[in-house]
Write a protein that holds these residues in place. Structure first.
Motif, PDB file in Angstrom:
ATOM      1  N   GLY A 105     -11.572   5.145   1.498  1.00  0.00           N
ATOM      2  CA  GLY A 105     -11.348   4.651   0.504  1.00  0.00           C
ATOM      3  C   GLY A 105     -10.626   5.493  -0.663  1.00  0.00           C
ATOM      4  N   ALA A 106     -10.445   6.811  -0.430  1.00  0.00           N
ATOM      5  CA  ALA A 106      -9.697   7.761  -1.114  1.00  0.00           C
ATOM      6  C   ALA A 106      -8.452   7.643  -0.827  1.00  0.00           C
ATOM      7  CB  ALA A 106     -10.520   9.103  -1.044  1.00  0.00           C
ATOM      8  N   ASP A 107      -7.965   7.489   0.627  1.00  0.00           N
ATOM      9  CA  ASP A 107      -6.800   7.322   1.141  1.00  0.00           C
ATOM     10  C   ASP A 107      -5.935   6.389   0.422  1.00  0.00           C
ATOM     11  OD1 ASP A 107      -6.846   9.627   3.064  1.00  0.00           O
ATOM     12  OD2 ASP A 107      -8.464   8.373   4.033  1.00  0.00           O
ATOM     13  N   ALA A 108      -4.834   7.049  -0.323  1.00  0.00           N
ATOM     14  CA  ALA A 108      -3.857   5.807  -0.975  1.00  0.00           C
ATOM     15  C   ALA A 108      -4.326   5.170  -2.139  1.00  0.00           C
ATOM     16  CB  ALA A 108      -3.156   5.135  -0.159  1.00  0.00           C
ATOM     17  N   ASN A 109      -5.683   5.658  -2.428  1.00  0.00           N
ATOM     18  CA  ASN A 109      -6.764   5.056  -3.455  1.00  0.00           C
ATOM     19  C   ASN A 109      -6.642   3.323  -3.098  1.00  0.00           C
ATOM     20  OD1 ASN A 109      -7.749   4.453  -6.162  1.00  0.00           O
ATOM     21  ND2 ASN A 109      -6.068   3.532  -6.947  1.00  0.00           N
ATOM     22  N   LEU A 110      -7.076   3.359  -1.788  1.00  0.00           N
ATOM     23  CA  LEU A 110      -7.386   2.039  -1.142  1.00  0.00           C
ATOM     24  C   LEU A 110      -8.690   1.202  -1.726  1.00  0.00           C
ATOM     25  CD1 LEU A 110      -6.217   2.451   2.313  1.00  0.00           C
ATOM     26  CD2 LEU A 110      -5.120   0.984   0.567  1.00  0.00           C
ATOM     27  N   LYS A 144     -14.603  -6.667  -5.945  1.00  0.00           N
ATOM     28  CA  LYS A 144     -13.311  -7.262  -5.467  1.00  0.00           C
ATOM     29  C   LYS A 144     -12.070  -6.347  -5.942  1.00  0.00           C
ATOM     30  CE  LYS A 144     -10.943 -11.858  -5.449  1.00  0.00           C
ATOM     31  NZ  LYS A 144     -11.075 -13.125  -5.886  1.00  0.00           N
ATOM     32  N   LYS A 145     -12.355  -6.142  -7.339  1.00  0.00           N
ATOM     33  CA  LYS A 145     -10.801  -5.627  -7.931  1.00  0.00           C
ATOM     34  C   LYS A 145     -11.001  -3.936  -7.440  1.00  0.00           C
ATOM     35  CE  LYS A 145     -13.379  -4.420 -12.195  1.00  0.00           C
ATOM     36  NZ  LYS A 145     -13.516  -4.592 -13.797  1.00  0.00           N
ATOM     37  N   SER A 146     -12.060  -3.613  -6.844  1.00  0.00           N
ATOM     38  CA  SER A 146     -11.952  -2.192  -6.414  1.00  0.00           C
ATOM     39  C   SER A 146     -10.905  -1.875  -5.256  1.00  0.00           C
ATOM     40  CB  SER A 146     -13.369  -1.637  -5.684  1.00  0.00           C
ATOM     41  OG  SER A 146     -14.239  -1.966  -6.828  1.00  0.00           O
ATOM     42  N   VAL A 147     -10.240  -3.050  -4.839  1.00  0.00           N
ATOM     43  CA  VAL A 147      -9.546  -3.006  -3.285  1.00  0.00           C
ATOM     44  C   VAL A 147      -8.215  -2.923  -3.851  1.00  0.00           C
ATOM     45  CG1 VAL A 147      -9.385  -4.032  -1.207  1.00  0.00           C
ATOM     46  CG2 VAL A 147     -11.453  -3.910  -2.085  1.00  0.00           C
ATOM     47  N   ASN A 148      -7.349  -1.948  -3.234  1.00  0.00           N
ATOM     48  CA  ASN A 148      -5.817  -1.914  -3.296  1.00  0.00           C
ATOM     49  C   ASN A 148      -5.340  -3.231  -2.598  1.00  0.00           C
ATOM     50  OD1 ASN A 148      -3.157  -1.389  -3.593  1.00  0.00           O
ATOM     51  ND2 ASN A 148      -3.417   0.617  -3.685  1.00  0.00           N
ATOM     52  N   ARG A 149      -5.245  -4.226  -2.885  1.00  0.00           N
ATOM     53  CA  ARG A 149      -5.222  -5.624  -1.964  1.00  0.00           C
ATOM     54  C   ARG A 149      -3.529  -5.415  -1.761  1.00  0.00           C
ATOM     55  NH1 ARG A 149      -2.536 -10.323  -3.233  1.00  0.00           N
ATOM     56  NH2 ARG A 149      -2.839  -9.803  -5.517  1.00  0.00           N
ATOM     57  N   LYS A 150      -2.618  -4.969  -2.396  1.00  0.00           N
ATOM     58  CA  LYS A 150      -1.240  -5.118  -2.077  1.00  0.00           C
ATOM     59  C   LYS A 150      -0.944  -4.065  -1.267  1.00  0.00           C
ATOM     60  CE  LYS A 150       0.392  -6.642  -6.664  1.00  0.00           C
ATOM     61  NZ  LYS A 150       1.352  -6.463  -7.917  1.00  0.00           N
ATOM     62  N   LEU A 151      -1.542  -2.881  -1.328  1.00  0.00           N
ATOM     63  CA  LEU A 151      -1.221  -1.775  -0.236  1.00  0.00           C
ATOM     64  C   LEU A 151      -1.721  -2.186   1.072  1.00  0.00           C
ATOM     65  CD1 LEU A 151       0.112   0.584   0.434  1.00  0.00           C
ATOM     66  CD2 LEU A 151      -1.636   2.072  -0.474  1.00  0.00           C
ATOM     67  N   ILE A 152      -3.049  -2.717   1.070  1.00  0.00           N
ATOM     68  CA  ILE A 152      -3.523  -3.182   2.591  1.00  0.00           C
ATOM     69  C   ILE A 152      -2.583  -4.261   3.167  1.00  0.00           C
ATOM     70  CG2 ILE A 152      -5.321  -4.152   3.563  1.00  0.00           C
ATOM     71  CD1 ILE A 152      -7.464  -2.835   1.544  1.00  0.00           C
ATOM     72  N   LYS A 194       0.577  -4.719   2.808  1.00  0.00           N
ATOM     73  CA  LYS A 194       1.720  -4.033   3.214  1.00  0.00           C
ATOM     74  C   LYS A 194       1.503  -3.211   4.650  1.00  0.00           C
ATOM     75  CE  LYS A 194       4.063  -2.909  -1.151  1.00  0.00           C
ATOM     76  NZ  LYS A 194       4.412  -2.222  -2.104  1.00  0.00           N
ATOM     77  N   LEU A 195       0.363  -2.620   4.830  1.00  0.00           N
ATOM     78  CA  LEU A 195       0.003  -2.146   5.923  1.00  0.00           C
ATOM     79  C   LEU A 195      -0.113  -3.033   7.175  1.00  0.00           C
ATOM     80  CD1 LEU A 195      -2.700   0.346   4.739  1.00  0.00           C
ATOM     81  CD2 LEU A 195      -0.744   1.147   5.432  1.00  0.00           C
ATOM     82  N   ILE A 196      -0.746  -4.400   6.535  1.00  0.00           N
ATOM     83  CA  ILE A 196      -0.956  -5.347   7.976  1.00  0.00           C
ATOM     84  C   ILE A 196       0.528  -5.947   8.185  1.00  0.00           C
ATOM     85  CG2 ILE A 196      -1.734  -7.555   8.113  1.00  0.00           C
ATOM     86  CD1 ILE A 196      -4.035  -6.801   6.337  1.00  0.00           C
ATOM     87  N   LYS A 197       1.466  -6.066   7.149  1.00  0.00           N
ATOM     88  CA  LYS A 197       2.919  -6.462   7.197  1.00  0.00           C
ATOM     89  C   LYS A 197       3.349  -5.609   8.357  1.00  0.00           C
ATOM     90  CE  LYS A 197       3.830  -9.254   3.627  1.00  0.00           C
ATOM     91  NZ  LYS A 197       4.935  -9.395   2.523  1.00  0.00           N
TER      92      LYS A 197
END
Length: 264
Positions: free
Chosen positions: A101-106, A127-135, A137-140
């Protein structure tokens, strides 16, 4: 129409068996839709703690994570286990990328607060703990995130966090963007009415039925965190949630037969 996303959680029994793990990862790598893997620990952390003479304290079935234990679980979960899984997936031509979870503040966590027990470096998330936008982007980028059970608080502290919860919370966070199906894969055919009878699979469990089964003492203590997190996912708009046997992943993806569906 939302794209399909599978979020799949595996646990210690599978991780501890190299042959079974390899078979599972073969099935996982063949999933054509977008996917995320979340893994727990296994016996390796406890074995290493014993070798190093670090006493493990368990209260009400929950591990107390002091600083020495945190060092061990971080090395094992985010290091050895995570990278072993990623390497095996790369071998199967799956573009996996491993994270804590520390990587890229995910995934940002808060230290668990309890009126009577100090759980140490144990983090709780929502739910709000998760960096939804970055995850997303990784999936994209057609990468396959593989999450270990380690989070952080953005203040320089790592936390041991329940992997069932991580899977549920990631599913909740991404459900607004994707058609999410959350699968808890473990060593039983599903939720069993009788733990001694592998054939006593309950086809579906609602919140009300969960309360009745729990009150009647029919649920093994090991299944409770999975069911609580599964219900939390369903209540927070995750489209489908199942508990299935580890070696039936491919069959489930193709036919949706077997296992236990969690519903409202």
């Amino acid at each position: 129409m939302k794209e399909k996303l599978y979020i799949i959680k595996i646990g210690g029994n599978l991780i501890d068996d190299e042959e079974l793990l390899n078979e599972f990862l073969e099935q996982f790598s063949e999933i054509k839709e977008k996917k995320i893997l979340v893994h727990g620990g296994g016996k390796l952390a406890t074995t290493l703690a014993d070798k190093l003479g670090v006493e493990q304290k368990i209260i009400n079935g929950r591990r107390i994570t002091d600083k020495d234990t945190l060092d061990i679980v971080a090395m094992v979960y985010a290091g050895s286990i995570n990278k072993n899984i990623v390497a095996k997936l790369q071998q199967k031509k799956c573009r996996a990328i491993g994270f804590s979870g520390a990587d890229a503040n995910l995934i940002k966590a808060k230290k668990r607060e309890h009126a009577e027990i100090d759980f140490g470096f144990v983090g709780d998330i929502e739910k709000k703990s998760v960096n939804r936008k970055l995850i997303s982007k990784l999936i994209k980028l057609k990468l396959v995130p593989v999450f270990s059970a380690i989070t952080h608080d953005k203040k320089g502290n790592l936390f041991n966090t329940n992997a069932d919860t991580i899977a549920s919370v990631i599913a909740q966070a991404l459900s607004s963007k994707y058609d999410v199906e959350l699968l808890y894969c473990f060593d039983k055919e599903g939720v069993l009415e009788n733990i001694e009878d592998p054939g006593s699979v309950i086809k579906s469990v609602s919140a009300e039925e969960f309360s009745v089964l729990k009150e009647a003492g029919k649920l093994h203590k090991g299944i409770l965190p999975k069911l609580e997190n599964a219900l939390g996912a369903v209540k927070n708009n995750v489209n489908k949630v199942f508990l299935i046997k580890e070696n039936r992943l491919k069959n489930h993806i193709e036919s949706h037969h077997g296992g236990t569906e969690i519903c409202l």
